[in-house]
Every structure is written in structure tokens, then in C-alpha cells.
Design a protein around this motif. Sequence first.
Motif, PDB file in Angstrom:
ATOM      1  N   TYR A  25       0.830  -1.188   0.000  1.00 37.37           N
ATOM      2  CA  TYR A  25       0.000   0.000   0.000  1.00 37.37           C
ATOM      3  C   TYR A  25       0.873   1.249   0.000  1.00 37.37           C
ATOM      4  O   TYR A  25       1.224   1.762   1.051  1.00 37.37           O
ATOM      5  N   ILE A  33      -7.464   4.463   1.011  1.00 36.85           N
ATOM      6  CA  ILE A  33      -8.017   3.519   1.990  1.00 36.85           C
ATOM      7  C   ILE A  33      -8.554   4.281   3.198  1.00 36.85           C
ATOM      8  O   ILE A  33      -9.668   4.046   3.664  1.00 36.85           O
ATOM      9  N   LEU A  36     -11.681   6.054   2.348  1.00 34.11           N
ATOM     10  CA  LEU A  36     -12.773   5.097   2.155  1.00 34.11           C
ATOM     11  C   LEU A  36     -13.383   4.686   3.492  1.00 34.11           C
ATOM     12  O   LEU A  36     -14.609   4.660   3.646  1.00 34.11           O
ATOM     13  N   TYR A  37     -12.537   4.363   4.453  1.00 34.20           N
ATOM     14  CA  TYR A  37     -13.033   3.974   5.779  1.00 34.20           C
ATOM     15  C   TYR A  37     -13.863   5.098   6.394  1.00 34.20           C
ATOM     16  O   TYR A  37     -14.910   4.858   6.977  1.00 34.20           O
ATOM     17  N   ASN A  39     -15.491   7.468   4.871  1.00 31.94           N
ATOM     18  CA  ASN A  39     -16.751   7.639   4.132  1.00 31.94           C
ATOM     19  C   ASN A  39     -17.712   6.495   4.379  1.00 31.94           C
ATOM     20  O   ASN A  39     -18.889   6.697   4.656  1.00 31.94           O
ATOM     21  N   LEU A  40     -17.197   5.283   4.269  1.00 29.85           N
ATOM     22  CA  LEU A  40     -18.064   4.110   4.272  1.00 29.85           C
ATOM     23  C   LEU A  40     -18.583   3.799   5.666  1.00 29.85           C
ATOM     24  O   LEU A  40     -19.709   3.350   5.831  1.00 29.85           O
ATOM     25  N   GLU A  41     -17.781   4.035   6.673  1.00 28.11           N
ATOM     26  CA  GLU A  41     -18.178   3.687   8.030  1.00 28.11           C
ATOM     27  C   GLU A  41     -18.437   4.927   8.883  1.00 28.11           C
ATOM     28  O   GLU A  41     -18.638   4.814  10.085  1.00 28.11           O
ATOM     29  N   ASN A  42     -18.426   6.095   8.253  1.00 24.13           N
ATOM     30  CA  ASN A  42     -18.680   7.367   8.943  1.00 24.13           C
ATOM     31  C   ASN A  42     -17.701   7.650  10.079  1.00 24.13           C
ATOM     32  O   ASN A  42     -17.952   8.497  10.926  1.00 24.13           O
ATOM     33  N   LEU A 140      -3.461  -0.163  12.294  1.00 24.68           N
ATOM     34  CA  LEU A 140      -2.840  -1.108  11.357  1.00 24.68           C
ATOM     35  C   LEU A 140      -1.626  -0.413  10.741  1.00 24.68           C
ATOM     36  O   LEU A 140      -1.665   0.793  10.498  1.00 24.68           O
ATOM     37  N   LEU A 142       0.428  -0.159   7.392  1.00 23.00           N
ATOM     38  CA  LEU A 142       0.169  -0.528   6.003  1.00 23.00           C
ATOM     39  C   LEU A 142       1.429  -0.789   5.188  1.00 23.00           C
ATOM     40  O   LEU A 142       1.374  -1.415   4.159  1.00 23.00           O
ATOM     41  N   LEU A 154      -2.189   3.403  10.024  1.00 27.00           N
ATOM     42  CA  LEU A 154      -3.570   3.806   9.798  1.00 27.00           C
ATOM     43  C   LEU A 154      -4.368   3.637  11.090  1.00 27.00           C
ATOM     44  O   LEU A 154      -4.481   2.536  11.620  1.00 27.00           O
TER      45      LEU A 154
ATOM     46  N   TYR B  25     -20.834   4.577  -5.212  1.00 28.39           N
ATOM     47  CA  TYR B  25     -19.935   3.448  -5.418  1.00 28.39           C
ATOM     48  C   TYR B  25     -20.426   2.583  -6.587  1.00 28.39           C
ATOM     49  O   TYR B  25     -21.190   1.656  -6.387  1.00 28.39           O
ATOM     50  N   LEU B  36     -10.503  -4.879  -0.948  1.00 24.32           N
ATOM     51  CA  LEU B  36      -9.671  -4.199   0.041  1.00 24.32           C
ATOM     52  C   LEU B  36      -9.963  -4.713   1.447  1.00 24.32           C
ATOM     53  O   LEU B  36      -9.046  -5.009   2.222  1.00 24.32           O
ATOM     54  N   GLN B 118     -25.680   0.279   8.913  1.00 18.99           N
ATOM     55  CA  GLN B 118     -25.063  -1.040   8.768  1.00 18.99           C
ATOM     56  C   GLN B 118     -25.888  -2.031   9.555  1.00 18.99           C
ATOM     57  O   GLN B 118     -26.475  -1.681  10.566  1.00 18.99           O
TER      58      GLN B 118
END
Lengths: 253, 253
Positions: A25, A33, A36-37, A39-42, A140, A142, A154, B25, B36, B118
Motif C-alpha cells: 500500500y 483507503i 474510504l473507511y 466515508n463508508l463507516e462514517n 494497522l 500498512l 492507519l 460506489y 480491500l 449497517q
Amino acid sequence: MDNIRKILDIKLLAQSFDIASTAVYPLANAQKIAQLYANLENGISVLSDLKTKKSYLYYGSMAERLGLECKQQEINSIWEDELLNLIHREDRLKKYNLELRFFKHLKSIGLTQRTDYQMISKLRIRTIEGKDMLLKHRLLYLSSSADGNIRLALCLYNIVYEHLGFDAPEGIIINTRTGDIVEDGDDQTQRKLSSREKEIILLIKQGKRTKEIANKLLLSIHTINRHRQNIFKKLEVNNAIEACRIAEVAGLI
Amino acid sequence: MDNIRKILDIKLLAQSFDIASTAVYPLANAQKIAQLYANLENGISVLSDLKTKKSYLYYGSMAERLGLECKQQEINSIWEDELLNLIHREDRLKKYNLELRFFKHLKSIGLTQRTDYQMISKLRIRTIEGKDMLLKHRLLYLSSSADGNIRLALCLYNIVYEHLGFDAPEGIIINTRTGDIVEDGDDQTQRKLSSREKEIILLIKQGKRTKEIANKLLLSIHTINRHRQNIFKKLEVNNAIEACRIAEVAGLI
């Protein structure tokens, strides 16, 4: 600044970043990445680059509860203080301690295994209404360079839901591939220096050479060298300068 | 096949997918996200496209514990049966029920709010050694069409760690932005048909028209029409054919 954070600074930032990274990465990818986290998981994600000492912050809409504006930001530090300062002091200290343990654990295993591990901790954080809320924090790494240095960290922050079925551990290192938990080796005890070792590191700090220390303590050069090696091992450092800094900020001398 | 899954099939797949998606998306992007998650968290991700009835499977290294090869696969179904068949029957049923509740909840709110939610559930799954292991399952819908149909579903499976601090709820719908939990409205009760309604839907199923039903039951056409509307509302459908299918697979008639 907390002592443990100073140790982390030394450990994390004193790595050599000369050798080119063969990262799965790379930075641009890792930034996507992190975004994305968020946005996707707020949630909130923070990508820290230990080489350039920069962090990239992505505030998902959960950040509104903390009074942080929804935004994307680059800061010249590996510490996201705007967020970290909202965390309860005790939990912040626990987090730093666990991060140090995590870093040491990763350094002790093979490069390819590193991405199998995550660190998870639970943090009390102050909301905009002045109440404590629980956050789950995940860390994590990367990317590592070919010579074993860890470069991109991250941090992911999400709400812990007020529900019986939800919980997050106080703090733990896990292997996401096998489901194993990395036990705490009680680093503080291992790091504890004997009174003779403290005496020696204080003399090292004063700039004394091995022969001078041997003469002063009425010991052989061989014995002093053995003590030096033990000190370096306990503090997990490679040289006297690092040893002095770590011993000092950790309150060992 | 479980009845509840038949209902899900009807609800999920009977949506109209004619109107072009204005998705945040799009498919290619969602596939990258699924991949990912599998790589970064060693979990299993399944992206299902309700329009084309295809699923894209990404097995992270955790899948080894389930005897599933580490791979990337495309299947012609929205159900990842190779994995679902390893899940304890009771938990699978709970999962389907919750998925139905989740789908209905998303349909009841605005398009822009949908990605805030979710669904999370805990599943017992059989490992390669024949033991039960706990999995956390998360479901997110990544894209809706402008007319409100839901197209891309992302299922994420991760290990629940054997540790006091870890837990996953039996099954819950959460708002990741606010931290709110969507309470169970007890759909089964709401869906229950009265004996008169059952009588009417059985006659509808036999192909009887409203006037014939009214004559047979000695009721007015107006009353039969009112009953029809109530039945459609309870079963959350728009026409008699769907109503008959739902009532049948749900065991209501």
C-alpha cells in the motif's frame, strides 16, 4: 507531553527510511483507503507517514459528535492532537502504551506477517455536549520498508454502540488471519533496570567511556560491556544515545 | 431453501433496475472496496449485485480456517452458499430475518441517509476442524438507484476474537453517523393477517376477482377493496401476485 509518547516518537521516528519501500500500500493508495473507511463507516481515519512526519486526516460524519468539522486535512505531525486531546487522559496513556507494545511486536516478526495484525483499544472521548462517548480505535501498519522499518500507520476510530451486544476491548493486539490474541509480555517489568545498570547508564549519560566507568566502579571492562549489552536489550535500542533518551523519558533514571 | 430467504429473494430481486444508478460506489469501485476489506482485514467479503444476480467473493486469509481456498470468485447468485452453508442453521435464519428488516428500514428512509446504516450480526460457523467459531457479519448497501431501489450489497465477515473485551451483537441495525440503534418493530406481528384477510387472499390466489369475492363473502366491493389494501400494506407489496407469494412463503396462508 506524556513520557510514553516521547518513547514512541523515538522508536517510531528514529527508524531509517533510506531504503525504498516495496509496500503493498504506497502512500497514495493508503490515503484512498483511509478516506474510504471514513466515508463508508462514517468514522475518523488518520494515516500517519513516519518518514515525512505528516498525517492525513479524514473526518467521516461521526466527527460531528465531537465538534470536529467534516473535512480532510494534512498536518505536520504524526499525532492528530485535535482528536487525541479529546480522549480521556488515562485512555490516551493506555493507547500509547499499547502502541509501543504493538510496534515492538511487529518489529519482532517477519515482514510478510505484519499486515496480519491489528491493535484495538477502547477510548473515552469528550463529545461536543461535554459527555463521554466510547470509541473503538484500531491501528494497522500498512507499509514496511525492505529493511524492516514501519512507515505508514492507519488509525481508525468508530463509535462503540450503547448496546449489550457491543463491546470493544480495553486494549489488545490481534491476528486477523488466525484469530489469535498476542499476550502482554509485561514490557514495563522487562524494561526495569537494576541499580547497577542505572548507575552505569547515568555514567554513560555523563559522557564517560567504558574504561572510565570500569575504573570508577572497580569492575572489569568486560563486565561493563556485558551491562551495556543488557541495558540496550532491556530498552530495545542499539546505541548509547538512544538508551539514555529512552531511560530518561521512561523515568527509569 | 428457507422461507425467509424466499421472501428476501422476492423483495430484493423484484425491484426495478431500469433507472440508471447515480451511485457513489459504482460496481467496479465497490469490487475494489470488497477486495480491500478482504485483504486488509483478512476477512471474507461478498459483493452482491441485485440487478445482475451475481456475487463477487473475496476470501481473505481467514477463510483458510473454514476450509475455503483463498480466492476471488464470481458466482451467478446473490447467495454465497459455499459460505452460508457453513453457518449454523439458526443463525442463518436470524441473519435472513434481520436482512429483511434492514432492507425494509432502508426502503423507509431517504436515499442519502441509507449509507449511514449497517447491519451487524453474530454467526456460528463451522471450521475445517469441525468446531464452531464466531463470525461477525456486517451488511452495507453501497448503491441505490435514483428511484429508490437498492442494488449493491456488501457483506463483510470477520472473526470474533475469543476475549472478554470482544463481542458482536446477536443482530442489530445501527446508524454509524449518530451511534443510534434501530429498534426492532416486531415485523412478524405487524405482518400477521386476520382470519378475514387470510380468507380473502386465498380467494385472490384462486384467481377470484373482487366482485366474486364480495358476492361469496356477502360483503361490499368497497369492503373487499379495503381488505386488499390492508393486506398489501401488511405484506409491504404493491400487487396481488406479490401478496400471494409473500403470504405463502411466510406461512401466513
